[in-house]
Design a protein around this motif. Structure first.
Motif, PDB file in Angstrom:
ATOM      1  N   ASP A   1      22.800  20.807 -55.372  1.00  0.00           N
ATOM      2  CA  ASP A   1      22.510  20.525 -56.778  1.00  0.00           C
ATOM      3  C   ASP A   1      23.631  20.943 -57.716  1.00  0.00           C
ATOM      4  O   ASP A   1      24.085  20.165 -58.554  1.00  0.00           O
ATOM      5  CB  ASP A   1      21.199  21.211 -57.187  1.00  0.00           C
ATOM      6  CG  ASP A   1      20.838  20.922 -58.636  1.00  0.00           C
ATOM      7  OD1 ASP A   1      20.626  19.752 -58.960  1.00  0.00           O
ATOM      8  OD2 ASP A   1      20.789  21.878 -59.440  1.00  0.00           O
ATOM      9  N   SER A   2      24.108  22.180 -57.589  1.00  0.00           N
ATOM     10  CA  SER A   2      25.140  22.655 -58.522  1.00  0.00           C
ATOM     11  C   SER A   2      26.435  21.878 -58.355  1.00  0.00           C
ATOM     12  O   SER A   2      27.124  21.569 -59.330  1.00  0.00           O
ATOM     13  CB  SER A   2      25.394  24.153 -58.297  1.00  0.00           C
ATOM     14  OG  SER A   2      25.829  24.388 -56.965  1.00  0.00           O
ATOM     15  N   ASP A   3      26.760  21.515 -57.112  1.00  0.00           N
ATOM     16  CA  ASP A   3      27.983  20.746 -56.874  1.00  0.00           C
ATOM     17  C   ASP A   3      27.868  19.340 -57.439  1.00  0.00           C
ATOM     18  O   ASP A   3      28.839  18.784 -57.951  1.00  0.00           O
ATOM     19  CB  ASP A   3      28.278  20.675 -55.378  1.00  0.00           C
ATOM     20  CG  ASP A   3      28.491  22.056 -54.774  1.00  0.00           C
ATOM     21  OD1 ASP A   3      29.415  22.746 -55.210  1.00  0.00           O
ATOM     22  OD2 ASP A   3      27.715  22.433 -53.893  1.00  0.00           O
ATOM     23  N   LEU A   4      26.670  18.751 -57.337  1.00  0.00           N
ATOM     24  CA  LEU A   4      26.481  17.397 -57.841  1.00  0.00           C
ATOM     25  C   LEU A   4      26.522  17.372 -59.362  1.00  0.00           C
ATOM     26  O   LEU A   4      27.186  16.521 -59.966  1.00  0.00           O
ATOM     27  CB  LEU A   4      25.142  16.846 -57.345  1.00  0.00           C
ATOM     28  CG  LEU A   4      24.977  16.704 -55.830  1.00  0.00           C
ATOM     29  CD1 LEU A   4      23.573  16.231 -55.497  1.00  0.00           C
ATOM     30  CD2 LEU A   4      26.005  15.746 -55.265  1.00  0.00           C
ATOM     31  N   SER A   5      25.835  18.312 -59.989  1.00  0.00           N
ATOM     32  CA  SER A   5      25.741  18.310 -61.450  1.00  0.00           C
ATOM     33  C   SER A   5      27.063  18.675 -62.113  1.00  0.00           C
ATOM     34  O   SER A   5      27.371  18.215 -63.201  1.00  0.00           O
ATOM     35  CB  SER A   5      24.641  19.281 -61.906  1.00  0.00           C
ATOM     36  OG  SER A   5      24.925  20.601 -61.461  1.00  0.00           O
ATOM     37  N   GLU A   6      27.867  19.503 -61.437  1.00  0.00           N
ATOM     38  CA  GLU A   6      29.133  19.916 -62.029  1.00  0.00           C
ATOM     39  C   GLU A   6      30.319  19.090 -61.521  1.00  0.00           C
ATOM     40  O   GLU A   6      31.465  19.363 -61.871  1.00  0.00           O
ATOM     41  CB  GLU A   6      29.376  21.404 -61.723  1.00  0.00           C
ATOM     42  CG  GLU A   6      28.305  22.318 -62.348  1.00  0.00           C
ATOM     43  CD  GLU A   6      28.524  23.774 -61.985  1.00  0.00           C
ATOM     44  OE1 GLU A   6      29.649  24.104 -61.566  1.00  0.00           O
ATOM     45  OE2 GLU A   6      27.574  24.570 -62.121  1.00  0.00           O
TER      46      GLU A   6
ATOM     47  N   PRO B   1      37.402  20.684 -51.844  1.00  0.00           N
ATOM     48  CA  PRO B   1      37.656  19.355 -52.398  1.00  0.00           C
ATOM     49  C   PRO B   1      36.702  18.280 -51.894  1.00  0.00           C
ATOM     50  O   PRO B   1      36.438  17.292 -52.581  1.00  0.00           O
ATOM     51  CB  PRO B   1      39.092  19.061 -51.929  1.00  0.00           C
ATOM     52  CG  PRO B   1      39.205  19.791 -50.626  1.00  0.00           C
ATOM     53  CD  PRO B   1      38.337  21.021 -50.752  1.00  0.00           C
ATOM     54  N   VAL B   2      36.175  18.458 -50.672  1.00  0.00           N
ATOM     55  CA  VAL B   2      35.320  17.447 -50.042  1.00  0.00           C
ATOM     56  C   VAL B   2      34.193  18.144 -49.295  1.00  0.00           C
ATOM     57  O   VAL B   2      34.416  19.162 -48.629  1.00  0.00           O
ATOM     58  CB  VAL B   2      36.120  16.559 -49.059  1.00  0.00           C
ATOM     59  CG1 VAL B   2      35.193  15.609 -48.317  1.00  0.00           C
ATOM     60  CG2 VAL B   2      37.210  15.784 -49.782  1.00  0.00           C
ATOM     61  N   LYS B   3      32.993  17.596 -49.408  1.00  0.00           N
ATOM     62  CA  LYS B   3      31.856  18.076 -48.628  1.00  0.00           C
ATOM     63  C   LYS B   3      31.419  16.949 -47.698  1.00  0.00           C
ATOM     64  O   LYS B   3      31.172  15.828 -48.150  1.00  0.00           O
ATOM     65  CB  LYS B   3      30.693  18.483 -49.546  1.00  0.00           C
ATOM     66  CG  LYS B   3      30.984  19.712 -50.408  1.00  0.00           C
ATOM     67  CD  LYS B   3      29.797  20.023 -51.305  1.00  0.00           C
ATOM     68  CE  LYS B   3      30.074  21.256 -52.162  1.00  0.00           C
ATOM     69  NZ  LYS B   3      30.014  22.482 -51.367  1.00  0.00           N
ATOM     70  N   VAL B   4      31.317  17.260 -46.408  1.00  0.00           N
ATOM     71  CA  VAL B   4      30.941  16.270 -45.410  1.00  0.00           C
ATOM     72  C   VAL B   4      29.495  16.511 -45.009  1.00  0.00           C
ATOM     73  O   VAL B   4      29.135  17.610 -44.572  1.00  0.00           O
ATOM     74  CB  VAL B   4      31.854  16.351 -44.172  1.00  0.00           C
ATOM     75  CG1 VAL B   4      31.468  15.280 -43.157  1.00  0.00           C
ATOM     76  CG2 VAL B   4      33.317  16.190 -44.577  1.00  0.00           C
TER      77      VAL B   4
ATOM     78  N   ARG C   1      31.872  18.827 -58.658  1.00  0.00           N
ATOM     79  CA  ARG C   1      32.891  19.701 -58.067  1.00  0.00           C
ATOM     80  C   ARG C   1      33.667  19.045 -56.934  1.00  0.00           C
ATOM     81  O   ARG C   1      34.853  19.283 -56.786  1.00  0.00           O
ATOM     82  CB  ARG C   1      32.221  20.976 -57.542  1.00  0.00           C
ATOM     83  CG  ARG C   1      31.747  21.911 -58.638  1.00  0.00           C
ATOM     84  CD  ARG C   1      31.166  23.169 -58.032  1.00  0.00           C
ATOM     85  NE  ARG C   1      30.750  24.139 -59.032  1.00  0.00           N
ATOM     86  CZ  ARG C   1      30.179  25.301 -58.748  1.00  0.00           C
ATOM     87  NH1 ARG C   1      29.962  25.630 -57.490  1.00  0.00           N
ATOM     88  NH2 ARG C   1      29.830  26.126 -59.705  1.00  0.00           N
ATOM     89  N   ALA C   2      32.998  18.272 -56.082  1.00  0.00           N
ATOM     90  CA  ALA C   2      33.661  17.784 -54.879  1.00  0.00           C
ATOM     91  C   ALA C   2      33.235  16.357 -54.575  1.00  0.00           C
ATOM     92  O   ALA C   2      32.178  15.892 -55.001  1.00  0.00           O
ATOM     93  CB  ALA C   2      33.327  18.694 -53.693  1.00  0.00           C
ATOM     94  N   VAL C   3      34.069  15.678 -53.814  1.00  0.00           N
ATOM     95  CA  VAL C   3      33.727  14.360 -53.292  1.00  0.00           C
ATOM     96  C   VAL C   3      32.765  14.557 -52.122  1.00  0.00           C
ATOM     97  O   VAL C   3      32.945  15.453 -51.296  1.00  0.00           O
ATOM     98  CB  VAL C   3      34.982  13.608 -52.828  1.00  0.00           C
ATOM     99  CG1 VAL C   3      34.623  12.232 -52.273  1.00  0.00           C
ATOM    100  CG2 VAL C   3      35.981  13.484 -53.967  1.00  0.00           C
TER     101      VAL C   3
ATOM    102  N   GLN D   1      28.517  12.043 -58.572  1.00  0.00           N
ATOM    103  CA  GLN D   1      29.424  11.143 -59.270  1.00  0.00           C
ATOM    104  C   GLN D   1      30.374  10.408 -58.341  1.00  0.00           C
ATOM    105  O   GLN D   1      30.958   9.390 -58.718  1.00  0.00           O
ATOM    106  CB  GLN D   1      30.237  11.936 -60.299  1.00  0.00           C
ATOM    107  CG  GLN D   1      29.402  12.502 -61.426  1.00  0.00           C
ATOM    108  CD  GLN D   1      28.626  11.417 -62.160  1.00  0.00           C
ATOM    109  OE1 GLN D   1      29.217  10.468 -62.672  1.00  0.00           O
ATOM    110  NE2 GLN D   1      27.311  11.555 -62.202  1.00  0.00           N
ATOM    111  N   ARG D   2      30.525  10.906 -57.096  1.00  0.00           N
ATOM    112  CA  ARG D   2      31.380  10.200 -56.143  1.00  0.00           C
ATOM    113  C   ARG D   2      30.900  10.465 -54.724  1.00  0.00           C
ATOM    114  O   ARG D   2      31.100  11.550 -54.187  1.00  0.00           O
ATOM    115  CB  ARG D   2      32.842  10.608 -56.300  1.00  0.00           C
ATOM    116  CG  ARG D   2      33.771   9.679 -55.511  1.00  0.00           C
ATOM    117  CD  ARG D   2      35.226   9.981 -55.702  1.00  0.00           C
ATOM    118  NE  ARG D   2      36.043   8.986 -55.015  1.00  0.00           N
ATOM    119  CZ  ARG D   2      37.353   9.103 -54.793  1.00  0.00           C
ATOM    120  NH1 ARG D   2      37.995  10.187 -55.211  1.00  0.00           N
ATOM    121  NH2 ARG D   2      38.010   8.160 -54.165  1.00  0.00           N
ATOM    122  N   VAL D   3      30.283   9.459 -54.136  1.00  0.00           N
ATOM    123  CA  VAL D   3      29.820   9.516 -52.758  1.00  0.00           C
ATOM    124  C   VAL D   3      30.607   8.486 -51.959  1.00  0.00           C
ATOM    125  O   VAL D   3      30.715   7.327 -52.356  1.00  0.00           O
ATOM    126  CB  VAL D   3      28.306   9.214 -52.646  1.00  0.00           C
ATOM    127  CG1 VAL D   3      27.871   9.199 -51.182  1.00  0.00           C
ATOM    128  CG2 VAL D   3      27.498  10.240 -53.430  1.00  0.00           C
TER     129      VAL D   3
END
Length: 445
Positions: A125-130, A225-228, A132-134, A155-157
């Motif tokens: 949630d926090s990463d998506l709302s802010e 930078p990226v979450k898999v 932070r990462a692709v 914002q970027r999937v």
């Protein structure tokens, strides 16, 4: 009606309350938690179980509300529009997503339960709302998690789908959005295969993938930078973990671009080994020590494997059931009934002036050889590399002289390696002269 008024109307629909009676706003009923795919309905039965009918009814009413809200938003900006918290994508009916998943003819697991998808999105949630990462989603299939992540504010999937069957629907979703989703015919687990030359999707080199996506390298100490996100394949789960840990220590493949974080479902069996503690001589192995040394490992959730749709060429259960206590009474506590959602975040301080990508492969080999025989004394192993040096190193690190290799913590192994690197009694080539143990004894089983 103006565009501004239409937006207010969308907001009013979600918050309206009866002023005359003071009734509470309408709340959508949540979907049922989990279900089994062993029902006759999924294999050609003519009647639907009552639980499935209830799931489908709830899913349809839930989806209808989402479609109505999306229709209003689409009329404001056309087909391509950014998502907002009031503009939800329809995740589809559970039964329809199951049918789509079952068209796959290879061994794969699929997320079709919206509750599981929402659980994953909640942990991000926090990463998506802010922003932070692709987000890299591995093999999205019907796209239930894809839509859930977008609904949660991603914002970027980047959807990395290996099967052509699922590409048309995902690409249609991509074209209806405004850049939040990118669909690539690629298998994350087949990145950077051995060999050179031209390559056909879904196999791909990481360099091409990241260049096409416009993702550049960042310092190791920078933010993730990226979450898999995905599910490890049962067929080669352990080999994939070895491939990734080798790449991590040498900063190759995806780790060349920074501290790429893995949020993956892995088998309960492998999770137990990855997080085993010193002294557990059966489960404490080289692969787990290397991952614990390199990453912060966090268990986010355990889900019964029956909650996932699993496809196979030959049909039937594709995930092994737990060990039978009457057959293996001494192993009764080791089960494999769940998939574990695990977050593995590379440590910022993994690399130092003395531990770099140039000598990290030596560290990996040292760990593998030390833990090939977990009941062996560490001092004997050290003396085999440099006679008479073992006692000095153990005294320097304040470790007992009779300690077994299977009783040493991952951080202590790292400190041991750094001490050996600074010792004049150990040469850079000290480890390469050692004959490798049989692969069955080095953790590749």
């Amino acid at each position: 009606m103006s565009a501004h008024s239409s937006r207010l109307l969308v907001f009013a629909v979600t918050t309206v309350r009866c002023q005359s009676c003071g009734a509470q706003p309408l709340r959508l009923a949540p979907l049922a938690r989990a279900y089994s795919i062993d029902s006759p309905t999924l294999t050609g039965g003519s009647q639907k179980p009552q639980a499935i009918q209830k799931l489908e009814k709830l899913s349809n009413s839930h989806s209808l509300t989402h479609r109505n809200l999306s229709a209003v938003a689409s009329s404001l900006k056309g087909q391509c529009r950014p998502l907002s918290r009031f503009d939800f994508l329809d995740v589809g009916a559970v039964e329809e997503n199951i049918k789509k998943a079952l068209t796959c003819r290879v061994l794969r697991r699929f997320i079709v339960n919206p509750d599981i998808a929402s659980l994953i999105a909640d942990h991000l949630d926090s990463d998506l709302s802010e922003n932070r990462a692709v987000i890299f989603e591995c093999n999205p299939g019907p796209g239930v998690l894809t839509r859930t992540l977008l609904n949660a504010g991603a914002q970027r999937v980047v959807a990395l789908e290996s099967e052509k069957t699922f590409l048309p629907d995902l690409q249609a979703l991509e074209s209806s959005l405004d850049g939040q989703l990118e669909v690539v015919h690629c298998d994350f687990f087949k990145l950077d295969p051995i060999g050179k030359g031209p390559m056909k999707p879904p196999a791909m080199y990481t360099e091409k993938l990241f260049n096409d996506l416009g993702i550049t390298e960042v310092p190791w100490t920078a933010d993730v930078p990226v979450k898999v996100i995905g599910i490890f394949s049962q067929r080669n789960e352990r080999n994939m973990l070895w491939k990734l840990v080798y790449a991590l220590y040498e900063r190759l493949s995806v780790f060349r671009y920074g501290r790429v974080e893995l949020v993956m479902f892995i088998s309960e069996k492998e999770y137990t080994k990855l997080t085993a503690n010193p002294g557990d001589l059966r489960q404490y192995q080289a692969l787990g020590v290397l991952w614990q040394m390199a990453c912060d490992i966090q268990l986010l959730h355990k889900e019964p494997w029956s909650s996932f749709v699993t496809t196979s060429k030959h049909g039937g259960p594709a995930i092994p059931r737990s060990m039978l206590p009457f057959a293996f009474p001494c192993l009764e506590q080791f089960t494999n009934d769940h998939l574990c959602l695990v977050r593995m975040t590379p440590r910022r301080d993994l690399f130092t002036d003395s531990l770099t990508t140039s000598n990290s492969a030596t560290l990996v080999m040292m760990i593998k050889q030390c833990l090939a025989k977990r009941k062996a004394k560490l001092v004997d192993r050290l003396n085999s590399w440099s006679p008479g040096s073992g006692q000095k190193l153990l005294k320097q690190l304040e470790l007992p002289e009779d300690i077994f290799t299977g009783h040493v913590y991952p951080e202590e192994y790292k400190q041991l390696f750094l001490a050996m690197e600074h010792s004049e009694e150990f040469l850079q080539s000290w480890l390469y002269e050692e004959i490798l143990e049989n692969t069955q004894n080095t953790g590749f089983q």
